[in-house]
Every structure is written in C-alpha cells, then in structure tokens.
Design a protein around this motif. Structure first.
Motif, PDB file in Angstrom:
ATOM      1  N   GLN A 117       0.904  -0.969  -0.092  1.00 45.66           N
ATOM      2  CA  GLN A 117      -0.218   0.049   0.024  1.00 45.66           C
ATOM      3  C   GLN A 117       0.755   1.419  -0.104  1.00 45.66           C
ATOM      4  O   GLN A 117       2.100   1.194   0.407  1.00 45.66           O
ATOM      5  CB  GLN A 117      -0.996  -0.086   1.124  1.00 45.66           C
ATOM      6  N   ARG A 118       0.307   2.207  -0.280  1.00 46.25           N
ATOM      7  CA  ARG A 118       0.811   3.760  -0.090  1.00 46.25           C
ATOM      8  C   ARG A 118       1.501   3.758   1.309  1.00 46.25           C
ATOM      9  O   ARG A 118       0.931   3.577   2.454  1.00 46.25           O
ATOM     10  CB  ARG A 118      -0.082   4.856  -0.200  1.00 46.25           C
ATOM     11  N   GLY A 119       2.796   4.317   1.319  1.00 40.53           N
ATOM     12  CA  GLY A 119       3.525   4.310   2.504  1.00 40.53           C
ATOM     13  C   GLY A 119       4.344   3.109   2.881  1.00 40.53           C
ATOM     14  O   GLY A 119       5.248   3.181   3.481  1.00 40.53           O
ATOM     15  N   GLY A 163       7.337   1.703   6.612  1.00 35.66           N
ATOM     16  CA  GLY A 163       6.169   1.052   6.246  1.00 35.66           C
ATOM     17  C   GLY A 163       6.403  -0.531   6.295  1.00 35.66           C
ATOM     18  O   GLY A 163       7.204  -1.088   6.617  1.00 35.66           O
ATOM     19  N   GLN A 164       5.183  -1.122   5.773  1.00 35.44           N
ATOM     20  CA  GLN A 164       5.425  -2.479   5.745  1.00 35.44           C
ATOM     21  C   GLN A 164       6.380  -2.889   4.508  1.00 35.44           C
ATOM     22  O   GLN A 164       5.954  -2.459   3.386  1.00 35.44           O
ATOM     23  CB  GLN A 164       4.032  -3.366   5.379  1.00 35.44           C
ATOM     24  N   VAL A 165       7.204  -3.847   4.447  1.00 34.62           N
ATOM     25  CA  VAL A 165       8.037  -4.388   3.575  1.00 34.62           C
ATOM     26  C   VAL A 165       7.847  -5.576   2.897  1.00 34.62           C
ATOM     27  O   VAL A 165       7.621  -6.349   3.570  1.00 34.62           O
ATOM     28  CB  VAL A 165       9.420  -3.935   4.110  1.00 34.62           C
ATOM     29  N   PHE A 166       7.837  -5.551   1.412  1.00 35.04           N
ATOM     30  CA  PHE A 166       7.654  -6.549   0.832  1.00 35.04           C
ATOM     31  C   PHE A 166       8.790  -6.704  -0.142  1.00 35.04           C
ATOM     32  O   PHE A 166       9.319  -5.904  -0.722  1.00 35.04           O
ATOM     33  CB  PHE A 166       6.463  -6.440  -0.022  1.00 35.04           C
ATOM     34  N   VAL A 167       9.448  -8.143  -0.195  1.00 31.87           N
ATOM     35  CA  VAL A 167      10.313  -8.324  -1.132  1.00 31.87           C
ATOM     36  C   VAL A 167       9.799  -9.382  -2.113  1.00 31.87           C
ATOM     37  O   VAL A 167       9.326 -10.233  -1.765  1.00 31.87           O
ATOM     38  CB  VAL A 167      11.675  -9.038  -0.278  1.00 31.87           C
ATOM     39  N   ALA A 168      10.146  -8.960  -3.458  1.00 31.96           N
ATOM     40  CA  ALA A 168       9.652 -10.057  -4.439  1.00 31.96           C
ATOM     41  C   ALA A 168      10.780 -10.584  -5.309  1.00 31.96           C
ATOM     42  O   ALA A 168      11.620  -9.848  -5.703  1.00 31.96           O
ATOM     43  CB  ALA A 168       8.668  -9.088  -5.227  1.00 31.96           C
ATOM     44  N   VAL A 169      10.787 -11.969  -5.576  1.00 27.95           N
ATOM     45  CA  VAL A 169      11.756 -12.685  -6.346  1.00 27.95           C
ATOM     46  C   VAL A 169      11.094 -13.585  -6.870  1.00 27.95           C
ATOM     47  O   VAL A 169      10.044 -14.184  -6.716  1.00 27.95           O
ATOM     48  CB  VAL A 169      12.755 -13.162  -5.320  1.00 27.95           C
ATOM     49  N   GLU A 170      11.812 -14.288  -7.967  1.00 29.34           N
ATOM     50  CA  GLU A 170      11.587 -15.419  -8.513  1.00 29.34           C
ATOM     51  C   GLU A 170      12.444 -16.703  -7.758  1.00 29.34           C
ATOM     52  O   GLU A 170      13.477 -16.414  -7.605  1.00 29.34           O
ATOM     53  CB  GLU A 170      11.850 -15.468  -9.932  1.00 29.34           C
ATOM     54  N   SER A 171      11.835 -17.750  -7.626  1.00 33.66           N
ATOM     55  CA  SER A 171      12.517 -18.917  -7.217  1.00 33.66           C
ATOM     56  C   SER A 171      13.598 -19.701  -8.175  1.00 33.66           C
ATOM     57  O   SER A 171      14.637 -19.621  -7.930  1.00 33.66           O
ATOM     58  CB  SER A 171      11.864 -19.972  -6.634  1.00 33.66           C
TER      59      SER A 171
END
Length: 379
Positions: A117-119, A163-171
């Motif tokens: 989300q925003r932030g 803020g809340q942190v998300f990490v996006a990867v491919e396996s």
C-alpha cells in the motif's frame, strides 16, 4: 519523424517500422515440426496422452455441464468445483489457502499491485519477470530494485525501508535459469520483518518431493508469505494460484482487481488443474527424468564449450551467451533450419552484451537430440 497530422495507422506503421529496423520486430510463428528445446513443458505433460485421457474422463464425469464460467467468481463464476480445487491446491502446496487466477500474469498483477500500500516499501530483484514488474508499477508503494541475488544490496535497502516491507523474487529465474538464495532471503526478511513474495513459475512441478516448488523443497513454506504457482509450464495446462495464509486469500478476493473483474476459468480448466496435480503425484518419473537430462546436457555442454559462456543454472533453463542481437539470432536460425526449436533472447529483454540462446531441457529430449544440438551450436 511523423507530423501531428499523421493518422493513427501511420503512427502504428512508423513504430513497427522502427522496431523492424532495429531488428526487434516480434512475429507469431509456429514450430510444430521442430524438436522442442524452447517450450516450458519441462515434464512433457502438455503432450501426455495419459493426462489428456484423465482430463477427458473428468470432463465426462463432472455433473455440471456448463462450458463456461459465465461470470467473475464474485458473480456467477464461483462454483463448488473451484472451492474444491483450491482446497486441494492448498494441501498440495502445504499452506493454509490458495486462490486461482486465470494466468500467472494475472496472479502477479493481483498480488503486487494490490498488496503493498501507499507508505509501504516494495523491494524487487532486478531480474524479476515482466508480470511482477507490471504489478509493481501499478502499486502505490515505494519501489526499489536490488541487484540480482545481491543480499548485501537487499539488506542495505531493507535498513532504509519504511512502512510494511515486501520483497519480491523468483525462485528460478526465467532468463538465466539460476535460483534465488531463498534460505538467506527468508533469514533477512525475518530479521527485518519483511514479507517475502516468491514467483515459483519455473519451479512448479520441477522441484520439491512431489513438484511443489523450490520453497517446499527447502522447507521454507511457513516462512514465505505468498507464492505464485503457474500451471501452464511444467504442468501442461492453464491458470495459476497464489498460495499462502487464509487472510491473504480473503484480501485478494476483495482487492485484487485482476481477480475481481475478470471472468473465471471454465470448469474444464479447473478439472485440468486438478488432474495435472494428481498426475504429478502419480508420475514422479518425469521429474526425475528432466533432472537427469539437465545433468547430461550440462556435462556435454561444458565439454564442448567454455564454462564462461553459460549462465550458472542447475535448472532446465540453460542459456548460452552469444553477444549481439545479430549473432544470437543467426545461431538460433541455423539451429531451427536443422530442425531444433531454439530461440534467441535479444536486448533489450536482456542487457546489451548478454544476448543468448535460451535452451529448455525436457524429460522427453533424448541424449541423441542433446548431442546433435550441442554439436550444431559449437559449429
């Protein structure tokens, strides 16, 4: 340069001509008669007569004879079959819940565009798939890229994230065939309170005791917040699912626009997804065979060509670096003329100087075919 008075037809023709002049014009073409070293059908399920027969029988036995879903899941398209298949998928992928999307592209769009989300902060590996990139672009979160599989760069950005942190990867990465350092990534995300999102598109069916993917193979399913599993690659059917905690499923049902506003998959596709997963558990030899073929390919490839020309991959995706679009395209064309479906990956899809042949190994490729292809490439 076009004038302002140019028609829309002129504008489109100009853009296409510019792309053609640069040698980057994409065209649809068939390759039915060529030996397959290109497709993502790693296990050969898309050509499996036993899987086809199982799907046909499931269609005959299914009590609901509708050919289409007739609407979105939130309107007329939700069925007991969809709920049952999602429950089976959750059990198979060793998680609380799953939500089926029409494709892996839709799943990644829904997850990345609507979860951060925003932030919040979204940190993405620089080599993630275009579907993840497009989802990230639609998000209102602050997005930063980190160097490919670079844990130091990621940690530096984690320290600065808000803020809340998300990490996006491919396996398993689609263009290099290499793996993400998932154990280290989960440790970092746990330490900084970040949610890890893993696209398992090219690991589904290939890794794990029953093909559950690399996350399950490493025993990390309870530490990864969300996974995307696609069914149009190794499983040979269509569709995808986001798997994770039940609260994630409920959230996506409410907020993922690529789920809310699209017509659901028809019963035939849901039955095919169920049959493919059952076939995967009953036919483990295909998974063993593809890894055997990959080992054979790597052994022969490194005997014939320098190691430095190959990307670091233990997966069915093996890439030979052939710098320059013209050079890569020329080698691929010669392979196709000899009867092998091998495709060149050109810049800007990959960085300049990293143009390559992307060779996909399958359970059904024979050693003779592998030997002939490699000798042809070497020549």
């Amino acid at each position: 340069m076009l004038s302002f008075s140019a028609t829309i037809h002129d504008q489109l023709r100009y853009r296409l001509a510019s792309r053609q002049q640069a040698g980057l014009l994409r065209q649809l073409r068939t390759a039915d008669e060529l030996i397959d070293f290109c497709s993502n059908d790693y296990l050969g399920f898309a050509r499996s007569t036993s899987l086809k027969d199982a799907i046909r029988q499931a269609d005959l036995e299914h009590v609901n004879n509708r050919t289409g879903a007739t609407g979105s899941r939130l309107l007329a398209g939700h069925t007991a079959l969809a709920e049952a298949v999602e429950s089976e998928l959750a059990g198979f992928y060793q998680t609380e819940a799953s939500l089926i999307f029409n494709s892996g592209y839709d799943a990644n769009i829904g997850l990345l565009a609507n979860l951060p989300q925003r932030g919040d902060t979204l940190l993405t590996d620089e080599l993630i798939h275009a579907s993840m990139i497009d989802g990230a672009r639609l998000s209102y979160a602050t997005r930063h890229r980190f160097g490919h599989n670079d844990l130091n760069d990621l940690e530096h950005k984690l320290r600065q994230a808000t803020g809340q942190v998300f990490v996006a990867v491919e396996s398993v990465y689609s263009m290099d065939g290499d793996q993400a350092p998932l154990r280290d990534l989960t440790d970092l995300c746990d330490h900084y309170g970040a949610a890890l999102l893993v696209d398992e598109a090219h690991a589904t069916g290939v890794y794990g005791p029953n093909g559950e993917g690399l996350v399950v193979a490493l025993g990390l399913q309870d530490r990864v917040f969300a996974r995307v599993h696609t069914f149009g690659k190794a499983l040979g059917v269509h569709g995808a699912a986001v798997v994770g905690p039940a609260v994630l499923r409920d959230y996506l049902v409410n907020f993922a626009r690529s789920f809310v506003y699209t017509t659901a998959l028809p019963p035939h596709s849901l039955l095919a997804i169920r049959c493919a997963h059952r076939h995967l558990q009953h036919e483990p030899h295909a998974q063993r065979e593809v890894h055997k073929r990959v080992r054979y390919f790597k052994q022969k490839a490194h005997e014939l060509l320098p190691d430095t020309l190959w990307t670091d991959s233990e997966s069915p995706i093996q890439c030979l670096i052939v710098p320059g679009n013209d050079a890569a395209r020329s080698v691929a064309a010669k392979a196709q003329q000899a009867g092998f479906d091998v495709r060149a990956i050109l810049s800007p899809t990959v960085p300049i100087g990293q143009e390559r042949l992307r060779v996909c190994i399958h359970a059904f490729n024979s050693e003779e075919e592998i030997n002939t292809l490699l000798l042809l490439i070497k020549s």
